[in-house]
Design an enzyme around this catalytic site. Structure first.
Site, PDB file in Angstrom:
ATOM      1  N   LYS A  40       0.843  -1.194   0.000  1.00 46.83           N
ATOM      2  CA  LYS A  40       0.000   0.000   0.000  1.00 46.83           C
ATOM      3  C   LYS A  40       0.876   1.241   0.000  1.00 46.83           C
ATOM      4  CE  LYS A  40      -2.206   1.786   3.680  1.00 46.83           C
ATOM      5  NZ  LYS A  40      -2.040   3.274   3.599  1.00 46.83           N
ATOM      6  N   LYS A  69      -7.252   8.406  -1.328  1.00 43.10           N
ATOM      7  CA  LYS A  69      -8.544   8.875  -0.798  1.00 43.10           C
ATOM      8  C   LYS A  69      -9.000  10.184  -1.442  1.00 43.10           C
ATOM      9  CE  LYS A  69      -7.692   6.830   3.807  1.00 43.10           C
ATOM     10  NZ  LYS A  69      -6.241   6.534   3.696  1.00 43.10           N
ATOM     11  N   THR A 132     -10.899   4.140  10.308  1.00 43.47           N
ATOM     12  CA  THR A 132     -10.786   3.284  11.490  1.00 43.47           C
ATOM     13  C   THR A 132     -10.143   4.011  12.669  1.00 43.47           C
ATOM     14  OG1 THR A 132      -8.769   2.354  10.505  1.00 43.47           O
ATOM     15  CG2 THR A 132     -10.801   1.069  10.294  1.00 43.47           C
ATOM     16  N   ARG A 190      -4.510  -5.439  13.890  1.00 45.94           N
ATOM     17  CA  ARG A 190      -3.425  -5.591  14.852  1.00 45.94           C
ATOM     18  C   ARG A 190      -3.334  -7.055  15.263  1.00 45.94           C
ATOM     19  NH1 ARG A 190      -2.279  -1.496  12.926  1.00 45.94           N
ATOM     20  NH2 ARG A 190      -1.957   0.537  13.915  1.00 45.94           N
ATOM     21  N   GLY A 224       0.296  -2.288   8.958  1.00 40.02           N
ATOM     22  CA  GLY A 224       1.467  -1.454   8.769  1.00 40.02           C
ATOM     23  C   GLY A 224       2.537  -1.729   9.793  1.00 40.02           C
ATOM     24  N   ARG A 225       2.509  -0.966  10.878  1.00 41.63           N
ATOM     25  CA  ARG A 225       3.591  -0.989  11.864  1.00 41.63           C
ATOM     26  C   ARG A 225       3.900  -2.352  12.466  1.00 41.63           C
ATOM     27  NH1 ARG A 225       1.073   4.631  13.808  1.00 41.63           N
ATOM     28  NH2 ARG A 225      -0.701   3.494  12.942  1.00 41.63           N
TER      29      ARG A 225
END
EC number: 4.1.1.23
Length: 250
Positions: A40, A69, A132, A190, A224-225
């Site tokens: 992404k 977006k 989110t 997560r 992501g993280r």
């Protein structure tokens, strides 16, 4: 089978490509799971690097979600989506609150871009419902995020979009109202507690584990993280493999 999307939220192309190279080791696992590993590209990275970063990721064999977006007047969004397709992106998105004319213009831009590209599968156009990062009670007028996301998803279906960006909490209801073929892409993923990295849930509020999101009906999971922040040269690939295993076991 749901597919995993890695958010390359970096300020430079070099950092993003280094992580993408590290993730090549997870692609066999993704293939075994029946899906692909996506990359992404968001606002920060695209603003810093431009279309070149999309081309470089495509050259590495990854499908790319261009997460910009778009939200503007209809003609501007039509051209922006057409240009997004020209970068080679496989998926892009717009903000559904931009309204019917804007969304239908985006669908036209998608078709024009796909016709000009002339090869490969048609790109996917998604509509962003409620971010989110928004918690209950934070929308104007006290609107419920899940109800608002479902309402916008129904509009997106009517206006010709291929799916929506929504939290896992809305995915099942959206599938019921819009059909199983209507795509739900879910950020705010997560991993289970032992795999978490970073400080808490960061800026995300409506979060789910990979297994929870798959069971809820999400088609694409954005992480992501927990992956990009994994320590060591093999850290990102190992983190991605663990998430893919959790998705398969859902």
């Amino acid at each position: 089978m749901a597919e995993l999307v890695i958010a390359l939220d970096y300020p430079t192309m070099d950092a993003a490509l280094a992580t993408a190279r590290a993730l090549r080791g997870a692609t066999d696992t993704a293939g075994d799971a029946g899906g692909r590993l996506w990359m992404k590209v968001g606002l920060e990275l695209f603003t810093a690097s431009g279309p070149e970063v999309v081309a470089r990721l495509k050259d590495m064999g990854f499908p790319v979600f261009l997460d910009l977006k778009f939200h503007d007047i209809p003609n501007t969004v039509r051209g922006a989506v057409r240009s997004a397709v020209a970068t080679g992106a496989d998926m892009c998105n717009i903000h559904l609150p931009g309204g019917e004319r804007m969304c239908r213009a985006a669908v036209e831009g998608l078709a024009e871009g796909a016709a000009a590209r002339g090869h490969g599968a048609a790109p996917i156009l998604l509509g962003v419902t409620v971010l989110t990062s928004v918690a209950p009670g934070e929308l104007p007028g006290g609107a419920d995020p899940s109800a608002e996301a479902a309402r916008l998803a129904v509009c997106g279906r009517e206006w010709g979009l291929g799916g929506v960006v929504c939290s896992g909490y809305e995915a099942a209801g959206i599938k019921q109202r819009c059909g199983r073929d209507f795509i739900c892409l879910t950020p705010g993923i997560r991993p289970a507690a032992p795999q978490r990295s970073g400080s808490g849930d960061d800026d995300q509020r409506r979060v789910m584990t990979p297994a929870e999101a798959v069971r809820a009906g999400s088609d694409y999971l954005v992480v992501g993280r927990p992956v990009t922040g994994a320590a060591g040269p093999d850290g990102p690939a190992e983190a991605a493999r663990r998430i893919l295993a959790e998705m398969r076991g859902a």
